[in-house]
Structures are given as C-alpha cells and as structure tokens.
Design an enzyme around this catalytic site. Structure first.
Site, short mmCIF file in Angstrom:
data_model
loop_
_atom_site.label_atom_id
_atom_site.label_comp_id
_atom_site.label_asym_id
_atom_site.label_seq_id
_atom_site.Cartn_x
_atom_site.Cartn_y
_atom_site.Cartn_z
N ILE A 13 3.95 36.82 4.11
CA ILE A 13 3.28 37.10 2.70
C ILE A 13 3.39 35.82 1.90
O ILE A 13 2.27 35.60 1.12
CB ILE A 13 4.02 38.41 2.16
CG1 ILE A 13 2.97 38.88 1.03
CG2 ILE A 13 5.39 38.17 1.65
CD1 ILE A 13 1.80 39.52 1.56
N SER A 35 13.79 28.12 2.33
CA SER A 35 13.74 28.82 3.79
C SER A 35 14.52 28.06 4.67
O SER A 35 14.82 27.16 4.56
CB SER A 35 12.26 28.48 4.14
OG SER A 35 11.98 28.82 5.34
N ARG A 36 15.01 29.02 5.78
CA ARG A 36 15.97 28.81 6.76
C ARG A 36 15.29 27.73 7.79
O ARG A 36 15.82 27.04 8.39
CB ARG A 36 16.87 29.77 7.21
CG ARG A 36 17.51 30.52 6.10
CD ARG A 36 17.72 31.93 6.88
NE ARG A 36 16.63 32.58 7.34
CZ ARG A 36 16.84 33.73 7.86
NH1 ARG A 36 17.87 34.40 8.16
NH2 ARG A 36 15.53 34.28 8.42
N LYS A 89 7.69 43.69 -3.05
CA LYS A 89 8.00 44.78 -2.81
C LYS A 89 8.62 45.30 -1.35
O LYS A 89 8.30 44.47 -0.55
CB LYS A 89 6.70 45.94 -2.92
CG LYS A 89 5.53 45.47 -2.00
CD LYS A 89 5.51 45.39 -0.84
CE LYS A 89 6.05 46.50 0.15
NZ LYS A 89 5.35 46.50 1.65
N ASP A 167 7.59 51.02 4.92
CA ASP A 167 7.18 49.47 4.35
C ASP A 167 5.60 49.25 3.98
O ASP A 167 5.35 49.04 2.77
CB ASP A 167 7.51 48.31 5.46
CG ASP A 167 7.35 46.87 4.89
OD1 ASP A 167 7.84 46.42 3.98
OD2 ASP A 167 6.18 46.33 5.44
#
Ligand code: NAP
Length: 307
Positions: A13, A35-36, A89, A167
């Site tokens: 997203i 971010s990993r 969300k 979801d």
C-alpha cells in the site's frame, strides 16, 4: 511550509498509494522511509522507528503503513517523541490499543489520524447525502474477493490481530458507519475459519437497525473470477448501489459517479488539516463491528488454506 514526513513500512500500500499521494501534495515532503527490507530512492532510510527518531528529529509526521500487529509499538514511540501520527486501517489489532494511542496523542498535544481510506472515495459524500433524506428499507454489503490475488504471501492477515477477511471487510464497514445517519449494532454473525488458520476466510453479519431496516454483510475471500465490492441500498424513495469498492455510484440504476480514485490524496489533505488545526480524528466504529463479530460470531471450521 510543507510538513516533513516519514513513511513506515514500504510494502504494497505504501508503493501503490502513499508514495504517489505524498509526492503529488505540496503540503508534504517525504523525507525518510523506515523499512526492514526496502528503501525509497532519494530519501533517508532507517531500519526501525528508533533509528528514525534518533537521527531525524526535524521530521514532524510519521505515517504508518505496516500491518496492524506491530503498529501499536511504532505509533506509541512516535507519539511519545512528539510526532503527529497517521495510522493505516485498521488502526490497531485491538480496541484498547487504539484508546491508548488516542490518550497518548492527547497528552502529547499532537494529532492522531486513524485513517479509513474507503470513506474518502468521491462517491461517499453523495451517498451519505442521499441517505440523509430518505428512510432506509434495506442495505446489503457484498465484499467478495480472491485472497490469493490481493494478498499474495501475506502471512500476517492469517495471524491473530490480522483480522482475516475483515481486513478488506472493514473497508465496507468504514463506508457503512460513515453513510448511515444513525449508529447500528451487530446482532449476529457466522465466521468461517480455515482449520489451519487463526483468522476467518468468510463472515456473514447481521445488524440491528433502530428503524427496522434489514442490514447484512457478506464477506468472502474465496471468490475467483469477477470480484465484488458492492453495497446495495433500498429506501422509501429509490435505490442506490455502490460498486467497485466505492469507485462507482448509481441511483436507481443510472450512473451518478464513476470516478478516479482520490482516496489517498484526500487522506493526506485531511491529515494536513488536522495538523494545522491541532486536532485528532479517531473514529473506531468500524473496529467495534469487527470486534463484536469476533465476540458474537458462531464459529465454523472449513478447509485448510494454503497460498
Ligand atoms: P504488506 O505489503 O504485507 O506490508 C507492508 C510492510 O510492512 C511490509 O512491506 C513490511 O516492510 C512491513 N512489515 C510487515 N510486517 C512487519 C512487522 N512485523 N514489523 C514491522 N514492519 C512490518 O501489507 P500492505 O498490503 O501494504 O498493508 C499494510 C497495511 O495497509 C495493512 O493494515 C492493510 O490493511 C492496509 N491497507 C492495505 C491495502 C492493500 O491494498 N494492500 C489497502 C489499504 C490499506 P519491511 O519488511 O520492508 O519492513
């Protein structure tokens, strides 16, 4: 002057919606990615929220596009560091987490925005206005999609806190709770759980409407072929149909709006307003319906699910 923003979680997203929306909006400048595994070309990259907070104290807003399970810890750290926070969300994996974040934002005097992107479709305000002047007779949500197509390899949706079919289903509930002129509550539910998974693959919901209208929702992640994200509405003065997840609106079978998707542009515009006004926007009503479905739902076991 544009607000400096960090985006956390450079996944689906973030790439599809957040980065294009932020880049197109002069109120925002994307300064850092957390971010990993992934970075965003041309901006600072940090592997975790602590490194971001230690190294870029000038960044005022943190937008969290990570799954719900790790979100609370990230949000709490950002709020305690005095950052304004935007939550994808669902705003958390439990209601109590969301209440705690709301209290933290208040204490710190910063803005917290629990976003519901589906509410920001161009079709939602006219549908809300349509309902405000009519008596509802029935409302049916049909949200059926192919989980393999839209969530390939996303193990977190099957883990506790990932919500399973809710979801996507919570997007429909976020529209429902926005367009209705009054609150409703869940009166019953059936949830189907794959025997090897912790979250449901399908759910049927029934709502109690104070005016007696018949209100239901069907969520299913096993739909192959054409995908369905519809809300069908009958009132004392005509019908409305929202389809394509909110992209198309019809009144009595005639197209009213078939529009481009401005949801994330509208979300970032709203966040800019909240920061300027020193306000928060945390509406947990869609989450309450999901939590009630887990509480009231009759649980059925179904076939194991593998990607
Ligand atoms: P995703 O691609 O699976 O995950 C987003 C990113 O979050 C991953 O790339 C990962 O980045 C990071 N992440 C995952 N697990 C993590 C963990 N345990 N700790 C820290 N970071 C972790 O998911 P998504 O589809 O973008 O969804 C993210 C959120 O946006 C969800 O709440 C979803 O409901 C919402 N959303 C999704 C869509 C959609 O169409 N996909 C639409 C609207 C809203 P790194 O591994 O690089 O750190």
């Amino acid at each position: 002057m544009a607000e400096k923003l960090a985006l956390v979680g450079i996944g689906k997203i973030a790439r599809d919606q957040h980065i294009p929306a932020i880049s197109a909006d002069p109120d925002w400048v994307l300064e850092a990615a957390v971010s990993r595994h992934a970075g965003v070309e041309g901006i600072d990259h940090f592997e975790d929220i602590d490194a971001l907070l230690d190294n870029r104290p000038d960044i005022s807003v943190v937008s969290l596009a990570i799954p719900p399970q790790p979100r609370f810890d990230y949000a709490a750290k950002a709020l305690k560091a005095g950052k304004h926070v935007m939550l994808e969300k669902p705003p958390g994996q439990s209601l109590a987490e969301c209440f705690a974040l709301e209290a933290m934002a208040k204490e710190q005097g910063v803005s917290l925005f629990a976003t519901w992107h589906s509410r920001y479709a161009d079709t939602v305000p006219p549908l809300k206005a349509f309902l405000a002047e009519r008596t509802l007779k029935s409302l049916k949500i049909i949200w059926k999609e192919d989980v393999r197509r839209w969530h390939p390899g996303q193990e977190w949706i099957w883990e506790p806190g990932g919500m399973g079919v809710f979801d996507p289903g919570i997007n429909a509930l976020s529209i429902l709770t926005e367009i209705l002129p009054y609150p409703v509550h869940l009166s019953g539910a059936t949830l189907e759980f794959p025997e090897n998974r912790a979250t449901p693959i399908a759910a049927d919901l029934k709502f109690a409407d104070p005016t007696g209208a018949v209100m239901t929702a069907e969520f299913d992640w096993r739909q192959e072929g054409p995908q369905t994200w519809d809300i069908e509405i009958e009132t004392d003065q005509g019908r409305a149909r929202l389809s394509l997840g909110g992209e198309r609106l019809e009144f009595d079978g005639a197209p009213a709006i078939q529009g481009a998707n401005h949801e994330y542009a509208n979300l970032y515009a709203r966040m800019a307003e909240l920061v300027k006004a020193g306000e928060s926007d945390v509406d947990l009503s869609p989450m309450i319906h999901v939590c009630d479905a887990f509480s009231l739902g009759r649980r059925l076991m179904t076939d194991a699910f593998q990607f």
